[in-house]
Design a protein around this motif. Structure first.
Motif, short mmCIF file in Angstrom:
data_model
loop_
_atom_site.label_atom_id
_atom_site.label_comp_id
_atom_site.label_asym_id
_atom_site.label_seq_id
_atom_site.Cartn_x
_atom_site.Cartn_y
_atom_site.Cartn_z
N UNK A 243 0.83 -1.03 0.05
CA UNK A 243 0.08 -0.09 0.04
C UNK A 243 0.70 1.30 -0.10
N UNK A 244 0.56 2.09 -0.70
CA UNK A 244 1.29 3.46 -0.92
C UNK A 244 0.09 4.51 -0.38
N UNK A 245 0.40 4.99 0.69
CA UNK A 245 -0.98 5.83 1.33
C UNK A 245 -1.88 4.94 1.68
N UNK A 246 -3.05 4.91 1.02
CA UNK A 246 -4.06 3.97 1.62
C UNK A 246 -4.56 3.15 0.67
N UNK A 247 -3.86 3.27 -0.59
CA UNK A 247 -4.35 2.37 -1.70
C UNK A 247 -3.27 1.55 -2.44
N UNK A 248 -3.56 0.25 -2.97
CA UNK A 248 -2.65 -0.51 -3.79
C UNK A 248 -2.90 -0.05 -5.25
N UNK A 249 -2.18 -0.55 -6.01
CA UNK A 249 -2.15 -0.36 -7.77
C UNK A 249 -3.50 -0.87 -8.21
N UNK A 250 -4.11 -1.97 -7.71
CA UNK A 250 -5.37 -2.76 -8.14
C UNK A 250 -6.58 -1.81 -7.57
N UNK A 251 -6.32 -1.04 -6.39
CA UNK A 251 -7.34 -0.31 -6.13
C UNK A 251 -7.60 0.89 -6.81
N UNK A 252 -6.47 1.50 -7.12
CA UNK A 252 -6.72 2.58 -8.40
C UNK A 252 -7.09 2.38 -9.59
N UNK A 253 -6.59 1.19 -10.16
CA UNK A 253 -6.86 0.58 -11.35
C UNK A 253 -8.59 0.29 -11.27
N UNK A 254 -9.06 -0.31 -10.37
CA UNK A 254 -10.27 -0.65 -10.18
C UNK A 254 -11.26 0.51 -10.20
N UNK A 255 -10.87 1.76 -9.57
CA UNK A 255 -11.42 2.64 -9.51
C UNK A 255 -11.65 3.57 -10.60
N UNK A 256 -10.35 3.56 -11.38
CA UNK A 256 -10.33 4.48 -12.62
C UNK A 256 -11.05 3.52 -13.75
N UNK A 257 -11.09 2.26 -13.77
CA UNK A 257 -12.08 1.56 -14.57
C UNK A 257 -13.33 1.85 -14.23
N UNK A 258 -13.80 1.96 -13.21
CA UNK A 258 -15.17 2.09 -12.88
C UNK A 258 -15.54 3.52 -13.25
N UNK A 259 -14.69 4.56 -13.05
CA UNK A 259 -15.09 5.77 -13.51
C UNK A 259 -15.11 5.70 -14.97
#
Length: 81
Positions: free
Chosen positions: A45-61
């Motif tokens: 985790x970097x801050x509060x997110x992993x790479x895949x958390x960011x990927x899923x959020x961006x994909x959802x957006x």
């Protein structure tokens, strides 16, 4: 410049398996490097997110924006007073 090339060639010749595997003797090393990178992307985790958390959020957006553009989703607008 050729001295560096000879140094690299010497270092590569130190890797075992040249007779049996040829240039494919490096595959296990790169396979392990890829596995370590994948583990880091999932678990670190970097801050509060992993790479895949960011990927899923961006994909959802992106999916939501595409649905808005297609007209599948209608924004709820507040009623006029």
């Amino acid at each position: 410049m050729f001295k560096r090339s000879n140094n690299v060639r010497y270092l590569l010749s130190l890797v075992p398996g040249k007779q049996r595997l040829g240039p494919y003797r490096f595959l296990p090393v790169f396979f392990c490097i890829g596995g370590v990178m994948e583990w880091i992307m999932i678990n670190v985790r970097i801050g509060t997110e992993t790479f895949y958390d960011v990927y899923r959020r961006k994909r959802s957006e992106r999916d939501y924006q595409q649905k808005l553009a297609d007209g599948s989703v209608v924004l709820n607008e507040p009623a006029a007073k």
